[in-house]
Design a protein around this motif. Sequence first.
Motif, PDB file in Angstrom:
ATOM      1  N   TRP A  21      15.574 -95.444 -28.560  1.00 38.59           N
ATOM      2  CA  TRP A  21      16.976 -95.795 -27.960  1.00 38.59           C
ATOM      3  C   TRP A  21      17.699 -96.438 -29.285  1.00 38.59           C
ATOM      4  O   TRP A  21      17.232 -97.149 -30.026  1.00 38.59           O
ATOM      5  N   GLN A  23      21.815 -98.260 -29.612  1.00 33.74           N
ATOM      6  CA  GLN A  23      23.136 -98.647 -29.323  1.00 33.74           C
ATOM      7  C   GLN A  23      23.875 -99.606 -30.237  1.00 33.74           C
ATOM      8  O   GLN A  23      23.310-100.594 -30.669  1.00 33.74           O
ATOM      9  N   TRP A  26      22.507-102.456 -32.644  1.00 35.64           N
ATOM     10  CA  TRP A  26      21.143-102.648 -31.937  1.00 35.64           C
ATOM     11  C   TRP A  26      20.134-102.092 -32.714  1.00 35.64           C
ATOM     12  O   TRP A  26      19.851-100.986 -32.426  1.00 35.64           O
ATOM     13  N   MET A  27      19.453-102.702 -33.404  1.00 33.96           N
ATOM     14  CA  MET A  27      18.349-102.054 -34.150  1.00 33.96           C
ATOM     15  C   MET A  27      16.943-102.404 -33.503  1.00 33.96           C
ATOM     16  O   MET A  27      16.249-103.430 -33.358  1.00 33.96           O
ATOM     17  N   ASN A  28      16.787-101.131 -32.992  1.00 32.80           N
ATOM     18  CA  ASN A  28      15.178-101.248 -32.287  1.00 32.80           C
ATOM     19  C   ASN A  28      14.154-100.811 -33.114  1.00 32.80           C
ATOM     20  O   ASN A  28      13.416 -99.851 -32.920  1.00 32.80           O
ATOM     21  N   LEU A  29      14.160-101.689 -34.340  1.00 34.06           N
ATOM     22  CA  LEU A  29      13.422-101.390 -35.471  1.00 34.06           C
ATOM     23  C   LEU A  29      12.643-102.699 -35.753  1.00 34.06           C
ATOM     24  O   LEU A  29      13.183-103.817 -35.895  1.00 34.06           O
TER      25      LEU A  29
ATOM     26  N   LYS B  44      23.351-110.997 -25.806  1.00 35.10           N
ATOM     27  CA  LYS B  44      22.736-109.780 -25.606  1.00 35.10           C
ATOM     28  C   LYS B  44      22.132-109.462 -24.479  1.00 35.10           C
ATOM     29  O   LYS B  44      21.942-108.181 -23.985  1.00 35.10           O
ATOM     30  N   LEU B  51      23.592-102.143 -19.205  1.00 35.99           N
ATOM     31  CA  LEU B  51      23.211-100.729 -19.477  1.00 35.99           C
ATOM     32  C   LEU B  51      23.154 -99.889 -18.082  1.00 35.99           C
ATOM     33  O   LEU B  51      22.288-100.273 -17.171  1.00 35.99           O
ATOM     34  N   TRP B  55      19.521 -95.027 -19.749  1.00 35.93           N
ATOM     35  CA  TRP B  55      19.580 -95.712 -21.017  1.00 35.93           C
ATOM     36  C   TRP B  55      18.910 -95.256 -22.104  1.00 35.93           C
ATOM     37  O   TRP B  55      19.371 -95.041 -23.066  1.00 35.93           O
ATOM     38  N   ASP B  56      17.609 -94.906 -21.951  1.00 34.30           N
ATOM     39  CA  ASP B  56      16.535 -94.834 -22.544  1.00 34.30           C
ATOM     40  C   ASP B  56      16.168 -93.136 -22.891  1.00 34.30           C
ATOM     41  O   ASP B  56      15.645 -92.616 -23.568  1.00 34.30           O
ATOM     42  N   SER B  57      17.207 -92.639 -22.087  1.00 34.01           N
ATOM     43  CA  SER B  57      17.196 -90.950 -21.945  1.00 34.01           C
ATOM     44  C   SER B  57      15.972 -90.474 -21.318  1.00 34.01           C
ATOM     45  O   SER B  57      15.980 -89.185 -21.163  1.00 34.01           O
ATOM     46  N   GLN B  87      14.035-111.018 -31.560  1.00 31.30           N
ATOM     47  CA  GLN B  87      14.789-109.782 -31.217  1.00 31.30           C
ATOM     48  C   GLN B  87      14.650-109.580 -29.795  1.00 31.30           C
ATOM     49  O   GLN B  87      13.489-109.838 -29.176  1.00 31.30           O
ATOM     50  N   VAL B  88      15.394-109.101 -29.155  1.00 35.93           N
ATOM     51  CA  VAL B  88      15.311-108.692 -27.844  1.00 35.93           C
ATOM     52  C   VAL B  88      15.758-106.978 -27.576  1.00 35.93           C
ATOM     53  O   VAL B  88      16.592-106.530 -27.941  1.00 35.93           O
ATOM     54  N   PHE B  89      14.741-106.638 -26.611  1.00 34.17           N
ATOM     55  CA  PHE B  89      14.883-105.176 -26.243  1.00 34.17           C
ATOM     56  C   PHE B  89      14.921-104.891 -24.876  1.00 34.17           C
ATOM     57  O   PHE B  89      13.931-105.496 -24.257  1.00 34.17           O
TER      58      PHE B  89
END
Lengths: 140, 168
Positions: A21, A23, A26-29, B44, B51, B55-57, B87-89
């Motif tokens: 994912w 966006q 937004w770093m999903n890393l 965030k 979303l 959103w994650d496909s 960090q937030v996901f």
Amino acid sequence: MLQRVDDETVSDNENLLRRIWNQDQWMNLKLMKSGEIRPSSVAFTDENDEVSVFVATQKTTEEALEGFPDFGLVSIEAGVPRRNGLIVAATPEDPDPAHRAICNPPIPDQTSGRKAKARKMAEAAKWIVYPLNYRAAVSS
Amino acid sequence: MEENAIGEPKNMEHAKIPSTLDTQWSRVSSVFEQPLWSNNMQKKLRVLLGLNSNWDSYGSPSVSPAAVETSLAILGNISRLNMPEPQVFPVSGGGIQFEWENDKCELEIEIRPDKKVEFLIVDSEGGMLEGPIYRPDDPAQIGCLTHWFIEQKDSVNDLLKAQHAAAR
């Protein structure tokens, strides 16, 4: 939930593809101590405990990212989830023959929990295509 | 300095909290107790709430408002514990995950869409420990994890010892 069984036609060293994912900024890393970046463990976490992947020999990079040009793409060897007590199951209900689900076997492995398993898969993931925001960040 | 009825400086600018989150956040923490990163975190969370499904496909539903509510309660506790900005996901299926890392260890807290909360800690040797947080609104339960993280303990065994000690 459907009863899943391991697909033995997918060998342990075969690569499985998973979209990552992305966006805006937004770093999903995550940065590892080795200096490499990896996706967050959320990339291999699903509330249904089934993580969708594609068998790399049956799907090109372009096909895997079709419709999702901003997403990243990683691969992991099928042996990684298996060594962590998971299976790589065929999904006959899915019309895409390349699709598989990484999930628990009928008798779930109890040696480690779902979060540790997701984390280990994320650590083993290798980038095929970085997410768009990372590509933009490193090129600027 | 002039103060208002509840003792806040009159000219102090209040943090801008989105109306959808205002009530939930104010239930758990005063804005004046929040660290600098709390506003960023609220923004965030607002993005995550917006979303769309898929959103994650991979067909995920939208992020669960219940998960956001629980996240705010946890952040309300954490904001008093000298933790850095996480960090937030979003998590496929409607959950949320917070992640912290320092030179020696890492902490993940996942809030599932049904409000169940789980943690994972990783020590400097790659050792992992995970489990449920049964009462995420209890500062002591979250505090045990954040203390382990802040102290940069060497091993997940240190957390186990602390949990055993707390249980006695």
